[in-house]
Design a protein around this motif. Structure first.
Motif, PDB file in Angstrom:
ATOM      1  N   LYS A 187       0.094  -1.631  35.386  1.00 20.04           N
ATOM      2  CA  LYS A 187      -0.156  -1.994  33.994  1.00 20.04           C
ATOM      3  C   LYS A 187      -1.519  -2.679  33.930  1.00 20.04           C
ATOM      4  CE  LYS A 187       3.285  -3.656  31.650  1.00 20.04           C
ATOM      5  NZ  LYS A 187       4.322  -4.541  31.080  1.00 20.04           N
ATOM      6  N   ALA A 188      -2.351  -2.253  32.973  1.00 20.10           N
ATOM      7  CA  ALA A 188      -3.661  -2.884  32.794  1.00 20.10           C
ATOM      8  C   ALA A 188      -3.458  -4.334  32.357  1.00 20.10           C
ATOM      9  CB  ALA A 188      -4.472  -2.123  31.762  1.00 20.10           C
ATOM     10  N   LYS A 189      -4.337  -5.185  32.837  1.00 19.31           N
ATOM     11  CA  LYS A 189      -4.251  -6.611  32.516  1.00 19.31           C
ATOM     12  C   LYS A 189      -5.202  -6.954  31.390  1.00 19.31           C
ATOM     13  CE  LYS A 189      -3.014  -7.749  37.189  1.00 19.31           C
ATOM     14  NZ  LYS A 189      -3.598  -7.552  38.469  1.00 19.31           N
ATOM     15  N   GLY A 190      -4.685  -7.588  30.360  1.00 18.28           N
ATOM     16  CA  GLY A 190      -5.519  -8.091  29.271  1.00 18.28           C
ATOM     17  C   GLY A 190      -6.537  -7.090  28.776  1.00 18.28           C
ATOM     18  N   ARG A 191      -7.796  -7.439  28.915  1.00 21.22           N
ATOM     19  CA  ARG A 191      -8.890  -6.583  28.454  1.00 21.22           C
ATOM     20  C   ARG A 191      -9.575  -5.911  29.635  1.00 21.22           C
ATOM     21  NH1 ARG A 191     -11.281  -9.512  23.216  1.00 21.22           N
ATOM     22  NH2 ARG A 191      -9.274 -10.286  22.479  1.00 21.22           N
ATOM     23  N   GLN A 192      -8.774  -5.316  30.504  1.00 23.74           N
ATOM     24  CA  GLN A 192      -9.313  -4.667  31.699  1.00 23.74           C
ATOM     25  C   GLN A 192     -10.267  -3.533  31.332  1.00 23.74           C
ATOM     26  OE1 GLN A 192      -6.292  -3.803  34.539  1.00 23.74           O
ATOM     27  NE2 GLN A 192      -7.641  -2.659  35.873  1.00 23.74           N
ATOM     28  N   PHE A 193      -9.935  -2.828  30.248  1.00 23.69           N
ATOM     29  CA  PHE A 193     -10.846  -1.811  29.733  1.00 23.69           C
ATOM     30  C   PHE A 193     -10.670  -1.724  28.220  1.00 23.69           C
ATOM     31  CE2 PHE A 193      -7.132   0.882  30.043  1.00 23.69           C
ATOM     32  CZ  PHE A 193      -6.665   0.776  31.332  1.00 23.69           C
ATOM     33  N   PRO A 194     -11.584  -1.046  27.513  1.00 24.64           N
ATOM     34  CA  PRO A 194     -11.525  -1.014  26.042  1.00 24.64           C
ATOM     35  C   PRO A 194     -10.197  -0.455  25.519  1.00 24.64           C
ATOM     36  CG  PRO A 194     -13.548  -0.002  26.843  1.00 24.64           C
ATOM     37  CD  PRO A 194     -12.694  -0.269  28.039  1.00 24.64           C
ATOM     38  N   ARG A 195      -9.831  -0.880  24.319  1.00 29.46           N
ATOM     39  CA  ARG A 195      -8.572  -0.414  23.700  1.00 29.46           C
ATOM     40  C   ARG A 195      -8.517   1.100  23.572  1.00 29.46           C
ATOM     41  NH1 ARG A 195      -5.727  -4.913  21.253  1.00 29.46           N
ATOM     42  NH2 ARG A 195      -3.899  -3.688  20.707  1.00 29.46           N
ATOM     43  N   SER A 196      -9.662   1.729  23.379  1.00 31.11           N
ATOM     44  CA  SER A 196      -9.697   3.186  23.218  1.00 31.11           C
ATOM     45  C   SER A 196      -9.391   3.923  24.519  1.00 31.11           C
ATOM     46  CB  SER A 196     -11.057   3.622  22.677  1.00 31.11           C
ATOM     47  OG  SER A 196     -12.072   3.251  23.586  1.00 31.11           O
ATOM     48  N   THR A 197      -9.426   3.225  25.641  1.00 30.15           N
ATOM     49  CA  THR A 197      -9.098   3.827  26.936  1.00 30.15           C
ATOM     50  C   THR A 197      -7.601   3.687  27.160  1.00 30.15           C
ATOM     51  OG1 THR A 197     -11.271   3.241  27.817  1.00 30.15           O
ATOM     52  CG2 THR A 197      -9.548   3.745  29.417  1.00 30.15           C
ATOM     53  N   LEU A 198      -6.896   4.820  27.241  1.00 31.12           N
ATOM     54  CA  LEU A 198      -5.438   4.805  27.405  1.00 31.12           C
ATOM     55  C   LEU A 198      -5.032   4.495  28.832  1.00 31.12           C
ATOM     56  CD1 LEU A 198      -4.643   7.964  25.267  1.00 31.12           C
ATOM     57  CD2 LEU A 198      -4.404   5.555  24.589  1.00 31.12           C
ATOM     58  N   ALA A 199      -5.805   5.005  29.772  1.00 33.66           N
ATOM     59  CA  ALA A 199      -5.513   4.798  31.195  1.00 33.66           C
ATOM     60  C   ALA A 199      -6.793   5.053  31.983  1.00 33.66           C
ATOM     61  CB  ALA A 199      -4.406   5.738  31.652  1.00 33.66           C
ATOM     62  N   SER A 200      -6.804   4.572  33.207  1.00 36.10           N
ATOM     63  CA  SER A 200      -7.982   4.755  34.050  1.00 36.10           C
ATOM     64  C   SER A 200      -7.545   4.839  35.512  1.00 36.10           C
ATOM     65  CB  SER A 200      -8.940   3.578  33.860  1.00 36.10           C
ATOM     66  OG  SER A 200     -10.084   3.739  34.653  1.00 36.10           O
ATOM     67  N   THR A 201      -8.146   5.761  36.238  1.00 40.69           N
ATOM     68  CA  THR A 201      -7.811   5.958  37.647  1.00 40.69           C
ATOM     69  C   THR A 201      -9.018   5.626  38.508  1.00 40.69           C
ATOM     70  OG1 THR A 201      -6.242   7.702  37.091  1.00 40.69           O
ATOM     71  CG2 THR A 201      -7.050   7.657  39.362  1.00 40.69           C
ATOM     72  N   THR A 236      -6.810   6.198  48.876  1.00 40.26           N
ATOM     73  CA  THR A 236      -5.915   5.471  47.984  1.00 40.26           C
ATOM     74  C   THR A 236      -6.351   5.716  46.545  1.00 40.26           C
ATOM     75  OG1 THR A 236      -4.961   3.288  47.474  1.00 40.26           O
ATOM     76  CG2 THR A 236      -7.281   3.346  48.086  1.00 40.26           C
ATOM     77  N   ALA A 237      -5.421   5.576  45.621  1.00 39.85           N
ATOM     78  CA  ALA A 237      -5.756   5.690  44.197  1.00 39.85           C
ATOM     79  C   ALA A 237      -4.876   4.722  43.417  1.00 39.85           C
ATOM     80  CB  ALA A 237      -5.549   7.117  43.702  1.00 39.85           C
ATOM     81  N   GLU A 238      -5.450   4.172  42.354  1.00 35.64           N
ATOM     82  CA  GLU A 238      -4.695   3.300  41.463  1.00 35.64           C
ATOM     83  C   GLU A 238      -4.903   3.788  40.040  1.00 35.64           C
ATOM     84  OE1 GLU A 238      -4.309  -1.030  43.412  1.00 35.64           O
ATOM     85  OE2 GLU A 238      -6.297  -0.592  42.581  1.00 35.64           O
ATOM     86  N   ILE A 239      -3.791   3.919  39.311  1.00 36.82           N
ATOM     87  CA  ILE A 239      -3.833   4.318  37.912  1.00 36.82           C
ATOM     88  C   ILE A 239      -3.402   3.119  37.086  1.00 36.82           C
ATOM     89  CG2 ILE A 239      -2.964   5.893  36.150  1.00 36.82           C
ATOM     90  CD1 ILE A 239      -2.284   7.865  38.434  1.00 36.82           C
ATOM     91  N   TYR A 240      -4.286   2.675  36.199  1.00 35.44           N
ATOM     92  CA  TYR A 240      -3.984   1.561  35.301  1.00 35.44           C
ATOM     93  C   TYR A 240      -3.732   2.120  33.908  1.00 35.44           C
ATOM     94  CZ  TYR A 240      -5.465  -1.749  38.842  1.00 35.44           C
ATOM     95  OH  TYR A 240      -5.555  -2.498  39.990  1.00 35.44           O
ATOM     96  N   TYR A 241      -2.608   1.728  33.307  1.00 32.57           N
ATOM     97  CA  TYR A 241      -2.223   2.183  31.970  1.00 32.57           C
ATOM     98  C   TYR A 241      -2.278   1.027  30.980  1.00 32.57           C
ATOM     99  CZ  TYR A 241      -0.036   6.239  34.259  1.00 32.57           C
ATOM    100  OH  TYR A 241       0.214   7.372  34.977  1.00 32.57           O
TER     101      TYR A 241
END
Length: 174
Positions: free
Chosen positions: A99-113, A124-129
């Motif tokens: 789970k993305a923490k706080g303002r880890q990325f802009p609101r318009s970004t749904l997820a990031s790998t 390794t890979a991490e997907i933040y939602y």
């Protein structure tokens, strides 16, 4: 330090900076021009749900099936891994869902790998939602695509399209 030593140190620093910049530029060019610049090589990744219990197991199984049908290999999916494992970072051989923490990325970004690589091999890979975004159609398939080494494709209807509104269930190597 004498004058000659200082000059040599400045020259070596400049050579390093130029070499590093050229190498970084070549890496970025390679990533931009290659649809699948990285792969897991001989490794078969394990997927861990470190997002939490509200992450949809059914959605992830559907996404895993999507990529298995397209030739990707997955060791297994663990929906309830131990917290001690989830508290670690950079777990080689793992795709970790978080789970993305706080303002880890802009609101318009749904997820990031993000991928950890050695050369062109993914380690390794991490997907933040963003909270709740894992329930959107095709978002898990898209992010797993990144975890498997695929880049974005600017073709409407392709699973790897960078804009969610233009993403679709289709997959082909352009």
């Amino acid at each position: 330090m004498n004058k000659d030593s200082k000059k040599l140190a400045v020259l070596m620093t400049a050579i390093f900076a130029v070499g590093f910049s050229i190498g970084l530029g070549l890496k970025m060019f390679y990533e931009l021009k290659t649809f699948k610049p990285y792969s897991w090589g001989k490794y078969t990744p394990i997927i861990l749900n470190c997002y939490g219990p509200d992450f949809s197991e059914l959605q992830m199984i559907r996404a895993i099936d999507y990529w298995i049908l397209r030739g990707e290999n997955i060791g297994f999916y663990e929906h309830n891994p131990p917290k001690s494992v989830c508290n670690q970072g950079d777990l080689w051989g793992m795709i970790i869902l978080r789970k993305a923490k706080g303002r880890q990325f802009p609101r318009s970004t749904l997820a990031s790998t993000s991928r950890g690589t050695t050369g062109i091999v993914i380690r390794t890979a991490e997907i933040y939602y963003q909270p709740g975004s894992f329930n959107l159609d095709l978002i898990n398939e898209h992010e797993l695509g990144h975890a498997f080494g695929y880049s974005h494709v600017e073709i409407e209807g392709h699973i790897m399209h960078p804009q969610y509104s233009k993403m679709g269930p289709k997959f082909w190597v352009p």
